[in-house]
Write a protein that holds these residues in place. Structure first.
Motif, PDB file in Angstrom:
ATOM      1  N   ASN A 290       0.849  -1.188   0.000  1.00 17.50           N
ATOM      2  CA  ASN A 290       0.000   0.000   0.000  1.00 17.50           C
ATOM      3  C   ASN A 290       0.889   1.243   0.000  1.00 17.50           C
ATOM      4  OD1 ASN A 290      -2.728   1.124   0.154  1.00 17.50           O
ATOM      5  ND2 ASN A 290      -2.041   1.990   2.093  1.00 17.50           N
ATOM      6  N   LYS A 291       0.680   2.102  -0.980  1.00 22.22           N
ATOM      7  CA  LYS A 291       1.494   3.300  -1.111  1.00 22.22           C
ATOM      8  C   LYS A 291       0.646   4.540  -0.854  1.00 22.22           C
ATOM      9  CE  LYS A 291       4.853   5.623  -4.032  1.00 22.22           C
ATOM     10  NZ  LYS A 291       5.630   5.601  -5.286  1.00 22.22           N
ATOM     11  N   HIS A 292       1.168   5.452  -0.051  1.00 22.28           N
ATOM     12  CA  HIS A 292       0.493   6.717   0.218  1.00 22.28           C
ATOM     13  C   HIS A 292       1.311   7.821  -0.433  1.00 22.28           C
ATOM     14  CE1 HIS A 292      -2.428   9.192   2.412  1.00 22.28           C
ATOM     15  NE2 HIS A 292      -1.445  10.074   2.503  1.00 22.28           N
ATOM     16  N   THR A 293       0.701   8.534  -1.364  1.00 20.21           N
ATOM     17  CA  THR A 293       1.426   9.508  -2.185  1.00 20.21           C
ATOM     18  C   THR A 293       0.957  10.927  -1.919  1.00 20.21           C
ATOM     19  OG1 THR A 293       1.988   7.976  -3.964  1.00 20.21           O
ATOM     20  CG2 THR A 293       1.761  10.282  -4.567  1.00 20.21           C
ATOM     21  N   PHE A 294       1.911  11.831  -1.776  1.00 13.81           N
ATOM     22  CA  PHE A 294       1.659  13.274  -1.704  1.00 13.81           C
ATOM     23  C   PHE A 294       2.002  13.860  -3.077  1.00 13.81           C
ATOM     24  CE2 PHE A 294       3.174  11.847   2.470  1.00 13.81           C
ATOM     25  CZ  PHE A 294       2.091  12.192   3.267  1.00 13.81           C
ATOM     26  N   TYR A 295       1.179  14.787  -3.558  1.00 12.11           N
ATOM     27  CA  TYR A 295       1.421  15.327  -4.892  1.00 12.11           C
ATOM     28  C   TYR A 295       0.995  16.782  -4.990  1.00 12.11           C
ATOM     29  CZ  TYR A 295      -3.578  14.312  -5.582  1.00 12.11           C
ATOM     30  OH  TYR A 295      -4.935  14.261  -5.453  1.00 12.11           O
ATOM     31  N   ARG A 296       1.516  17.436  -6.018  1.00 13.31           N
ATOM     32  CA  ARG A 296       1.196  18.837  -6.288  1.00 13.31           C
ATOM     33  C   ARG A 296       0.962  19.032  -7.780  1.00 13.31           C
ATOM     34  NH1 ARG A 296       6.257  21.097  -2.794  1.00 13.31           N
ATOM     35  NH2 ARG A 296       5.407  20.682  -0.715  1.00 13.31           N
ATOM     36  N   ILE A 297       0.172  20.051  -8.095  1.00 15.58           N
ATOM     37  CA  ILE A 297      -0.048  20.425  -9.489  1.00 15.58           C
ATOM     38  C   ILE A 297       0.915  21.556  -9.813  1.00 15.58           C
ATOM     39  CG2 ILE A 297      -1.725  21.187 -11.205  1.00 15.58           C
ATOM     40  CD1 ILE A 297      -2.340  18.482  -9.852  1.00 15.58           C
ATOM     41  N   LEU A 298       1.651  21.392 -10.889  1.00 20.76           N
ATOM     42  CA  LEU A 298       2.628  22.389 -11.303  1.00 20.76           C
ATOM     43  C   LEU A 298       2.449  22.628 -12.799  1.00 20.76           C
ATOM     44  CD1 LEU A 298       5.021  24.053 -10.175  1.00 20.76           C
ATOM     45  CD2 LEU A 298       6.521  22.189 -10.908  1.00 20.76           C
ATOM     46  N   ASP A 299       1.795  23.759 -13.122  1.00 16.23           N
ATOM     47  CA  ASP A 299       1.461  24.056 -14.520  1.00 16.23           C
ATOM     48  C   ASP A 299       0.637  22.900 -15.106  1.00 16.23           C
ATOM     49  OD1 ASP A 299       2.867  26.462 -14.346  1.00 16.23           O
ATOM     50  OD2 ASP A 299       4.749  25.509 -14.882  1.00 16.23           O
ATOM     51  N   ASN A 300       1.139  22.267 -16.163  1.00 15.22           N
ATOM     52  CA  ASN A 300       0.380  21.180 -16.789  1.00 15.22           C
ATOM     53  C   ASN A 300       0.853  19.803 -16.334  1.00 15.22           C
ATOM     54  OD1 ASN A 300       2.870  21.285 -17.989  1.00 15.22           O
ATOM     55  ND2 ASN A 300       2.134  20.792 -20.044  1.00 15.22           N
ATOM     56  N   LYS A 301       1.473  19.781 -15.177  1.00 15.61           N
ATOM     57  CA  LYS A 301       2.034  18.521 -14.666  1.00 15.61           C
ATOM     58  C   LYS A 301       1.559  18.254 -13.250  1.00 15.61           C
ATOM     59  CE  LYS A 301       6.039  20.243 -15.417  1.00 15.61           C
ATOM     60  NZ  LYS A 301       5.528  21.371 -16.223  1.00 15.61           N
ATOM     61  N   LEU A 302       1.599  16.978 -12.892  1.00 13.71           N
ATOM     62  CA  LEU A 302       1.360  16.553 -11.517  1.00 13.71           C
ATOM     63  C   LEU A 302       2.620  15.833 -11.059  1.00 13.71           C
ATOM     64  CD1 LEU A 302      -1.793  14.842 -10.020  1.00 13.71           C
ATOM     65  CD2 LEU A 302       0.464  13.828  -9.667  1.00 13.71           C
ATOM     66  N   VAL A 303       3.211  16.293  -9.973  1.00 15.62           N
ATOM     67  CA  VAL A 303       4.435  15.689  -9.458  1.00 15.62           C
ATOM     68  C   VAL A 303       4.138  15.050  -8.100  1.00 15.62           C
ATOM     69  CG1 VAL A 303       5.163  17.931  -8.520  1.00 15.62           C
ATOM     70  CG2 VAL A 303       6.828  16.087  -8.758  1.00 15.62           C
ATOM     71  N   GLY A 304       4.582  13.816  -7.919  1.00 14.58           N
ATOM     72  CA  GLY A 304       4.245  13.087  -6.700  1.00 14.58           C
ATOM     73  C   GLY A 304       5.400  12.275  -6.136  1.00 14.58           C
ATOM     74  N   VAL A 305       5.334  12.069  -4.819  1.00 16.60           N
ATOM     75  CA  VAL A 305       6.269  11.205  -4.100  1.00 16.60           C
ATOM     76  C   VAL A 305       5.472  10.483  -3.026  1.00 16.60           C
ATOM     77  CG1 VAL A 305       8.334  11.032  -2.683  1.00 16.60           C
ATOM     78  CG2 VAL A 305       8.219  12.766  -4.486  1.00 16.60           C
ATOM     79  N   GLY A 306       5.646   9.190  -2.922  1.00 19.70           N
ATOM     80  CA  GLY A 306       4.918   8.436  -1.914  1.00 19.70           C
ATOM     81  C   GLY A 306       5.815   7.576  -1.073  1.00 19.70           C
ATOM     82  N   PHE A 307       5.257   7.036   0.003  1.00 18.40           N
ATOM     83  CA  PHE A 307       5.981   6.091   0.850  1.00 18.40           C
ATOM     84  C   PHE A 307       5.118   4.846   1.014  1.00 18.40           C
ATOM     85  CE2 PHE A 307       3.241   8.345   3.721  1.00 18.40           C
ATOM     86  CZ  PHE A 307       2.955   7.484   4.765  1.00 18.40           C
ATOM     87  N   TYR A 308       5.776   3.727   1.256  1.00 21.68           N
ATOM     88  CA  TYR A 308       5.071   2.455   1.373  1.00 21.68           C
ATOM     89  C   TYR A 308       4.747   2.200   2.836  1.00 21.68           C
ATOM     90  CZ  TYR A 308       6.290   1.750  -3.472  1.00 21.68           C
ATOM     91  OH  TYR A 308       6.394   1.886  -4.822  1.00 21.68           O
ATOM     92  N   GLN A 309       3.445   2.031   3.104  1.00 25.48           N
ATOM     93  CA  GLN A 309       2.993   1.879   4.476  1.00 25.48           C
ATOM     94  C   GLN A 309       3.189   0.438   4.955  1.00 25.48           C
ATOM     95  OE1 GLN A 309      -0.993   3.430   3.531  1.00 25.48           O
ATOM     96  NE2 GLN A 309      -0.554   5.154   4.874  1.00 25.48           N
ATOM     97  N   ARG A 310       3.538   0.300   6.223  1.00 28.46           N
ATOM     98  CA  ARG A 310       3.795  -1.026   6.770  1.00 28.46           C
ATOM     99  C   ARG A 310       2.488  -1.732   7.057  1.00 28.46           C
ATOM    100  NH1 ARG A 310       9.040  -0.151  10.702  1.00 28.46           N
ATOM    101  NH2 ARG A 310      10.164   1.211   9.313  1.00 28.46           N
TER     102      ARG A 310
END
Length: 310
Positions: A290-310
């Motif tokens: 299970n991955k929990h991802t934080f993301y942001r909208i930047l112009d015409n892109k979506l950039v994200g980074v997540g971590f894997y929950q135990r």
């Protein structure tokens, strides 16, 4: 039943369940193939329909150190014979900070250890289970009989914080001796994922093309253990970058055939940012988690980074 170092020892005759390792030589290439995941994760097991890259899972610095130490220990036994296992507990060359070598024979008798498992020396560990009941030594012996080496995963007490954490061990058979080195895979947490996202956003604003190139390279600052950056085209939902699986670039981000971009944009429509959880392949374990991802909208892109929950 007795307890030893955060594990449970069961006197039972449970059956052995194991998968054959993909190779005997434990150089980097073989260890990678041992960890390799299926090309497509089947949807009938409630896993996401994810097509993975032909590239193997990311091998972390800790895994590389473990493989180097194992090669050194194997060479020692090949040169000096089985009686040299005692050196694993005596010579500093067979430890590397928290990493150490241990050995058992093909009958399950624990022979030597340079670490916390030294309490098992002399015991038959075939019925030793981890904290979830997995008979990992049985798995190891069974693999060693068939392929001569491989990888086994189990939960072992981490001496750093005394918690039962996943441990991944590389091993190889030398005659009647199994030589092994294990490590605790590092796992990111929420605040680290958020920090990574901040860095990725700044990089995209500074130089978009350079940043996208860096996000796709396993050896860049934007790939660390199970942390990596991905970027989506906001209009099409296609990956513009994916740190763990660059092969996905140009493909639509979807789970079970459902494109994810619409849901993610909806969650972010008021603030320009959001967070979402979904099942996804962990590049350092080769397993769906299970991955929990934080993301942001930047112009015409979506950039994200997540971590894997135990």
């Amino acid at each position: 039943m007795k307890k030893l170092m955060g594990i449970r020892v069961f006197k039972s005759s449970l059956g052995i369940g194991f998968g054959a390792a993909s190779g005997i030589a434990l150089g980097v290439a073989v260890a990678l193939s041992c960890l390799a995941s299926p090309t497509v994760l089947a949807s009938d097991t409630n896993q996401p329909n994810i097509t993975t890259t032909d590239n193997p899972p990311i091998i972390t610095p800790a895994a590389q150190r473990a493989m180097v130490l194992l090669d050194k220990a194997v060479e020692h036994i090949q040169q000096d014979g089985a009686e040299a296992v005692g050196d694993f507990a005596k010579q500093a060359q067979f430890t590397d900070n928290e990493l150490y070598v241990y050995a058992l024979d093909m009958d399950g008798v624990f022979l030597a250890s340079g670490g916390s498992s030294a309490v098992l020396v002399g015991d038959n560990v075939k019925s030793t289970a981890d904290m979830y009941g997995k008979l990992f030594f049985q798995d190891m012996i069974a693999q060693a009989r068939v392929t001569g080496g491989g990888v086994v995963e189990y939960h072992w007490t981490n001496p750093v914080d005394s918690s039962g954490e996943p441990k991944r061990t590389f091993f190889k058979r030398v005659g009647d001796v199994i030589v092994a080195v294990g490590y605790h895979p590092q796992r990111a947490v929420a605040y680290q994922a958020k920090g990574f996202l901040d860095e990725a956003t700044k990089a995209l604003i500074t130089d978009e093309q350079q940043a996208l190139g860096a996000f796709n390279r396993h050896d860049s600052q934007f790939v660390k253990n199970d942390l990596y950056v991905f970027v989506l085209d906001k209009r099409t939902g296609e990956f513009l970058a994916h740190g763990a699986t660059p092969h996905l670039v140009g493909k639509v981000f979807s789970i079970q055939g459902k494109p994810m971009i619409g849901e993610m944009l909806k969650l972010a429509e008021e603030t320009g940012q959001g967070e979402i959880s979904y099942p996804w392949l962990n590049p350092t374990s080769g397993k769906v988690e299970n991955k929990h991802t934080f993301y942001r909208i930047l112009d015409n892109k979506l950039v994200g980074v997540g971590f894997y929950q135990r």
